[in-house]
Design an enzyme around this catalytic site. Structure first.
Site, mmCIF file in Angstrom:
data_model
loop_
_atom_site.group_PDB
_atom_site.id
_atom_site.type_symbol
_atom_site.label_atom_id
_atom_site.label_comp_id
_atom_site.label_asym_id
_atom_site.label_seq_id
_atom_site.Cartn_x
_atom_site.Cartn_y
_atom_site.Cartn_z
ATOM 1 C CG ASN A 10 -1.729 1.227 1.398
ATOM 2 O OD1 ASN A 10 -1.867 2.012 0.457
ATOM 3 N ND2 ASN A 10 -2.293 1.425 2.590
ATOM 4 C CE LYS A 12 -0.179 3.465 4.733
ATOM 5 N NZ LYS A 12 -0.218 3.625 6.166
ATOM 6 C CG HIS A 90 -5.946 2.091 5.139
ATOM 7 N ND1 HIS A 90 -5.524 3.072 6.005
ATOM 8 C CD2 HIS A 90 -4.907 1.231 5.017
ATOM 9 C CE1 HIS A 90 -4.278 2.813 6.383
ATOM 10 N NE2 HIS A 90 -3.879 1.698 5.791
ATOM 11 C CD GLU A 92 -3.047 5.778 6.593
ATOM 12 O OE1 GLU A 92 -2.994 5.778 5.352
ATOM 13 O OE2 GLU A 92 -2.131 5.314 7.312
ATOM 14 C CD GLU A 162 -3.534 -2.164 7.476
ATOM 15 O OE1 GLU A 162 -2.400 -2.331 7.025
ATOM 16 O OE2 GLU A 162 -4.223 -1.168 7.204
ATOM 17 N N GLY A 168 2.511 2.464 10.747
ATOM 18 C CA GLY A 168 3.499 3.525 10.557
ATOM 19 C C GLY A 168 4.270 3.886 11.811
ATOM 20 C CB SER A 207 5.139 -1.629 11.984
ATOM 21 O OG SER A 207 4.822 -0.267 12.216
HETATM 22 P P1 PGA Z 1 2.784 0.455 7.608
HETATM 23 O O1 PGA Z 1 1.327 0.720 6.970
HETATM 24 O O2 PGA Z 1 3.299 -0.848 7.061
HETATM 25 O O3 PGA Z 1 3.599 1.643 7.173
HETATM 26 O O4 PGA Z 1 2.598 0.389 9.088
HETATM 27 C C1 PGA Z 1 0.424 -0.331 6.781
HETATM 28 C C2 PGA Z 1 -0.877 0.199 6.227
HETATM 29 O O5 PGA Z 1 -1.332 1.262 6.653
HETATM 30 O O6 PGA Z 1 -1.503 -0.429 5.344
#
Ligand code: PGA
Length: 248
Positions: A10, A12, A90, A92, A162, A168, A207
């Site tokens: 992903n 983003k 997601h 976000e 998640e 992140g 992560s």
């Molecule tokens: P990350 O993001 O691997 O940077 O933690 C995962 C995601 O939000 O899909």
């Protein structure tokens, strides 16, 4: 039944044409027979991928078919440009764009109607984890999706756990913590359809990197990863895909 692992990158709101070429070249050097590799670039880059042997996904899809929805992309549009999957719900999108569990369920339906497989993201914020209420929180996120789809459609869905506190932050859930929630999610799905629960893939995200991927993927109910930050470096992402492919 053995489920084929899946690794989803992903991006983003990151990436550019140069990275499209770099990652395509890096992935083309490997033969990923035992894992489905999926890349979710920003929508404007989807058509920059030339001939590839991995799959493409959108990062979001509208819950409507067409109309006056400035900035949104419909499932039919994603299908037309070759997306086989789409991320839905997601954290976000839920947090920054106010997406509700009901909207997420509608998005799932729009995707399935166009032959696109939704990757439904669920996961609790830190406060819920601290209150040990993560299972209730996730069950609430899952409920509208599970009631919107029939058992056959459910088999098309991929789920991604998640935990928001792990996204992140560099603080991944431990393999045991993640396995426990993945098992819980599979149990919730099995109340609707045991056969779908056996078949659907549940990815872990938050992560994931090349240090923790193998231990996570070794868990019974973890069927791969949804990878954010580490998908933006072609060597990290390729290594994670290789691990999911059973290589060391
Ligand atoms: P990350 O993001 O691997 O940077 O933690 C995962 C995601 O939000 O899909």
């Amino acid at each position: 039944m053995a489920r084929k692992l899946m690794v989803v990158g992903n991006w983003k709101m990151n990436g550019c044409r140069q990275y499209v070429n770099e990652l395509t070249t890096a992935l083309s050097l490997h033969c990923f027979n035992s894992v489905d590799v999926v890349v979710c670039p920003p929508a404007c880059l989807i058509q920059s991928f030339g001939s590839i042997d991995f799959l493409l996904a959108g990062q979001d899809v509208s819950d409507c078919n067409d109309g006056a929805y400035t900035g949104d992309i419909s499932a039919a549009m994603l299908a037309e440009i070759g997306c086989e999957y789409v991320l839905v719900g997601h954290s976000e999108r839920r947090e920054m764009h106010g997406e509700t569990n009901q909207q997420v369920a509608q998005k799932v339906l729009r995707a399935i109607e166009q032959g696109i497989k939704p990757i439904v993201c669920v996961g609790e914020p830190l406060l819920m984890k601290e209150a040990k209420a993560e299972q209730d929180y996730i069950a609430e996120q899952l409920a509208p999706v599970l009631s919107a789809v029939n058992c056959e459609q459910l088999e098309q869905v991929v789920f991604a756990y998640e935990p928001i506190w792990a996204i992140g932050t560099g603080k991944s859930a431990s393999p045991e913590q993640a396995q426990c929630i993945h098992k819980f999610i599979r149990d919730v799905i099995s109340r609707k359809s045991e056969s779908a629960a056996e078949k659907v893939r549940i990815l872990y995200g938050g992560s994931v990197n090349f240090d923790n991927a193998q231990a996570l993927f070794a868990q019974d109910d973890i069927d791969g990863g949804l990878v954010g930050g580490a998908s933006l470096k072609s060597d990290s992402f390729t290594t994670i895909c290789r691990y999911a492919n059973g290589e060391h």
